[in-house]
Scaffold this motif. Structure first.
Motif, mmCIF file in Angstrom:
data_model
loop_
_atom_site.group_PDB
_atom_site.id
_atom_site.type_symbol
_atom_site.label_atom_id
_atom_site.label_comp_id
_atom_site.label_asym_id
_atom_site.label_seq_id
_atom_site.Cartn_x
_atom_site.Cartn_y
_atom_site.Cartn_z
ATOM 1 N N LEU A 160 14.006 -2.659 -19.437
ATOM 2 C CA LEU A 160 12.786 -3.456 -19.298
ATOM 3 C C LEU A 160 12.854 -4.206 -17.975
ATOM 4 N N ILE A 161 11.787 -4.100 -17.183
ATOM 5 C CA ILE A 161 11.721 -4.759 -15.881
ATOM 6 C C ILE A 161 10.475 -5.627 -15.840
ATOM 7 N N THR A 162 10.626 -6.911 -15.557
ATOM 8 C CA THR A 162 9.456 -7.776 -15.408
ATOM 9 C C THR A 162 8.935 -7.676 -13.973
ATOM 10 N N GLY A 163 7.621 -7.815 -13.836
ATOM 11 C CA GLY A 163 7.018 -7.731 -12.509
ATOM 12 C C GLY A 163 7.216 -6.378 -11.857
ATOM 13 N N GLY A 176 15.412 -3.741 -0.905
ATOM 14 C CA GLY A 176 15.603 -4.932 -1.721
ATOM 15 C C GLY A 176 15.983 -4.622 -3.153
ATOM 16 N N ALA A 177 15.691 -3.393 -3.604
ATOM 17 C CA ALA A 177 16.020 -2.999 -4.977
ATOM 18 C C ALA A 177 17.465 -2.541 -5.132
ATOM 19 N N ASP A 178 18.182 -2.400 -4.028
ATOM 20 C CA ASP A 178 19.523 -1.803 -4.085
ATOM 21 C C ASP A 178 20.445 -2.491 -5.091
ATOM 22 N N ARG A 230 -1.358 1.836 -14.150
ATOM 23 C CA ARG A 230 -1.547 2.657 -12.951
ATOM 24 C C ARG A 230 -0.216 2.899 -12.250
ATOM 25 N N THR A 231 0.636 1.884 -12.228
ATOM 26 C CA THR A 231 1.961 2.053 -11.637
ATOM 27 C C THR A 231 2.782 3.061 -12.426
ATOM 28 N N ILE A 286 9.759 -5.476 -5.241
ATOM 29 C CA ILE A 286 11.104 -5.067 -5.627
ATOM 30 C C ILE A 286 11.109 -4.472 -7.024
ATOM 31 N N GLY A 287 10.313 -5.044 -7.926
ATOM 32 C CA GLY A 287 10.280 -4.538 -9.297
ATOM 33 C C GLY A 287 9.807 -3.106 -9.366
ATOM 34 N N ARG A 288 8.770 -2.791 -8.604
ATOM 35 C CA ARG A 288 8.265 -1.420 -8.601
ATOM 36 C C ARG A 288 9.289 -0.468 -7.981
#
Length: 288
Positions: free
Chosen positions: A7-10, A230-232, A42-43, A15-17
């Motif tokens: 589960l990922i918020t935002g 930034g997601a690394d 949509r995402t 960065i979340g996407r």
């Protein structure tokens, strides 16, 4: 990762996407928890098209509302027996003092307090993956500039002057303190870590900030890290076997362990924040 639920918020932006896209490519079952369910859907469709992973759900979640958080947690728990990874990623920045629906300073409420309630509400699913579930809190190096002013967190006692940067740093300090205290209380059942994603060119400072802040940030963004970069560390902490037994730690944008600020390592302050948070969200918490 094909049997992992994350589960990922935002997760519909920034960065979340980027985090969601990379974890979807690895076959994880994703739940995109976002305030705007239309954008989340949509995402999800775009990520499905890009990765071929159709095991992606959406969950309406407004972190500025305790009732919304409780409803989101109940919906998740009704549909999912376990949660392998919770990534508390969503965040907000504003130049003007605003309040959540429950009367707390907006940045503290969304960036920290809402995630506190969400995490505590999802503990039944996290504890089903005993010794293998992970909680990941996206903080910031700006936590080092933060202090906790408990008297000004609720709307009935505002500070003399509001400074968006200080409020943001305060919320990110709270993220680190929460990480450390969650580890002390539940470290035998799950791991929890926090991170600084680097200076990332997202729309964070464009959404609710004033014209000057938004303009300056827009000029600077091309020189910042991309959301993919930034997601690394979020992805690393979600999937790497190297951190299977690592908990209560703070990582930088290069996936290296760092020492957080002295305030962030203060156990007495962490306990006080936990107790404050429990009292704030008390009527919305599940009782064991």
């Amino acid at each position: 990762m094909k049997e992992k639920t994350i589960l990922i918020t935002g997760a519909n932006d920034g960065i979340g996407r980027a985090t969601a896209e990379r974890l979807a490519a690895r076959g994880a079952h994703l739940v995109l928890a976002c305030r705007d369910e239309g954008k989340a859907q949509r995402t999800a469709l775009k990520i499905m098209e890009a990765t071929g992973n159709h095991n992606i759900d959406t969950l309406p979640l407004d972190l500025s509302s305790f009732a919304s958080i409780r409803a989101a947690a109940d919906e998740f728990l009704a549909e999912h027996p376990k949660l392998d990874v919770l990534i508390n990623n969503a965040g907000v920045y504003t130049d003007r003092r605003e309040l959540t629906k429950d009367g707390y300073e907006l940045q503290f409420g969304v960036n920290y307090l809402g995630h506190f309630l969400l995490t505590m509400s999802l503990l039944p699913a996290l504890r089903c993956c005993r010794l293998c579930s992970r909680v990941i809190n996206v903080s910031s190096a700006l936590h080092k500039k933060g202090t906790l002013d408990f008297e000004s967190l609720a709307g009935d006692n505002p500070p003399r002057a509001y400074h968006g940067g200080r409020a943001y740093a305060q919320s990110k300090l709270a993220n680190v303190l929460f990480t450390m205290e969650l580890d002390r209380r539940y470290g035998a059942e799950l791991t929890t870590n926090c991170l600084h994603p680097g200076l990332v060119g997202t729309r964070l400072a464009n959404k609710k900030s004033g014209a000057l802040t938004s303009t300056v940030w827009s000029m600077y963004k091309p020189f910042a890290h991309t959301p993919e970069r930034g997601a690394d560390t979020s992805v690393y902490l979600a999937i790497s076997p190297e951190v299977d037994d690592v908990s209560g730690r703070y990582f930088d944008e290069n996936q290296c362990l760092q020492k957080p600020s002295a305030l962030a390592r203060n156990e007495q302050l962490a306990r006080r924040l936990w107790e404050y948070s429990e009292a704030a969200v008390g009527e919305f918490l599940l009782r064991e």
